[in-house]
Design an enzyme around this catalytic site. Structure first.
Site, PDB file in Angstrom:
ATOM      1  N   GLU A  92       1.310  -5.089  -9.413  1.00 19.01           N
ATOM      2  CA  GLU A  92       1.252  -6.544  -9.354  1.00 19.01           C
ATOM      3  C   GLU A  92       0.836  -7.175 -10.673  1.00 19.01           C
ATOM      4  OE1 GLU A  92       0.152  -7.174  -4.662  1.00 19.01           O
ATOM      5  OE2 GLU A  92      -1.479  -7.330  -6.107  1.00 19.01           O
ATOM      6  N   HIS A 100       6.992  -2.313  -2.498  1.00 16.75           N
ATOM      7  CA  HIS A 100       5.785  -1.499  -2.410  1.00 16.75           C
ATOM      8  C   HIS A 100       6.078  -0.014  -2.204  1.00 16.75           C
ATOM      9  CE1 HIS A 100       4.141  -5.547  -1.624  1.00 16.75           C
ATOM     10  NE2 HIS A 100       3.059  -5.070  -2.189  1.00 16.75           N
ATOM     11  N   CYS A 116      -5.831 -12.350  -0.120  1.00 14.42           N
ATOM     12  CA  CYS A 116      -4.865 -11.996  -1.166  1.00 14.42           C
ATOM     13  C   CYS A 116      -3.479 -11.824  -0.554  1.00 14.42           C
ATOM     14  CB  CYS A 116      -5.286 -10.739  -1.927  1.00 14.42           C
ATOM     15  SG  CYS A 116      -5.638  -9.315  -0.902  1.00 14.42           S
TER      16      CYS A 116
END
Length: 197
Positions: free
Chosen positions: A122, A33, A75
């Protein structure tokens, strides 16, 4: 009852993929990330009650990306060696102390940056489930600050009126659910909620 249980870790190994969802390696969640982000597998879950109520969650203030933003029901990411089918149910249990029957709808690729602090990049699989009633859930405070059931129209208004309080993936996914998958969601059979210890 949930304690402040940590279920997300900087060093958990995520699954790196190419745009065709072929595995090309693994990287820690922290590194995946950073910067523009490395493309990795992820999933989003939407829990409905009937055809007109959807469960939203407000992300914990401890999240490094999009803290206290409103998002979809749940999520996260599958980890190295974990199938999506395992990961989606694990995460429902970890965040909301529930489990439910889930149905895959589609997957899509996106990239979103968060104020120079990192990014999501993603290949995200989207799942939906339908519960019999809009039940109260018990949230893990290390992951979820707050939650609420909203009607679909109220969710539309929330996104339109407070876009700076909503995660970018939630906006993209919700628009597609509303535009392409209304009938599919309406046709789902409601399943009993399974609460887990």
């Amino acid at each position: 009852m949930f304690k402040h249980e940590t279920v997300s870790f900087d060093d958990e190994p995520l699954i790196l993929v190419d745009s065709e969802d072929r595995v090309i390696g693994h990287e820690t969640k922290l590194k995946a990330h950073q910067g523009d982000g490395l493309l990795h597998r992820a999933f989003s879950i939407f829990l409905f009650s009937g055809d007109d109520q959807v469960l939203l969650q407000q992300r914990s203030g401890d999240k490094p990306l999009w803290p206290l933003f409103w998002s979809n029901s749940c999520c996260s990411h599958p980890r190295r060696g974990e199938e999506l089918e395992q990961a989606i149910h694990r995460r429902l249990r970890e965040e909301l102390a529930i489990d439910a029957e889930l149905h895959f709808l589609y997957k899509f690729q996106y990239q979103a940056e968060f104020g120079g602090r990192g990014a999501e990049h993603e290949l995200c699989s989207v799942y939906v489930g339908k519960l019999e009633t809009p039940v109260a859930v018990e949230v893990n405070p290390s992951e979820v600050a707050d939650w609420r059931w909203l009607s679909c129209a109220e969710t539309d208004r929330l996104i339109a009126e407070e876009p700076d309080q909503i995660t970018p993936w939630f906006v993209m996914e919700w628009q597609r659910l509303r535009n392409e998958y209304r009938e599919r969601i309406a046709g789902l059979s409601a399943t009993p909620l399974r609460k887990v210890a």
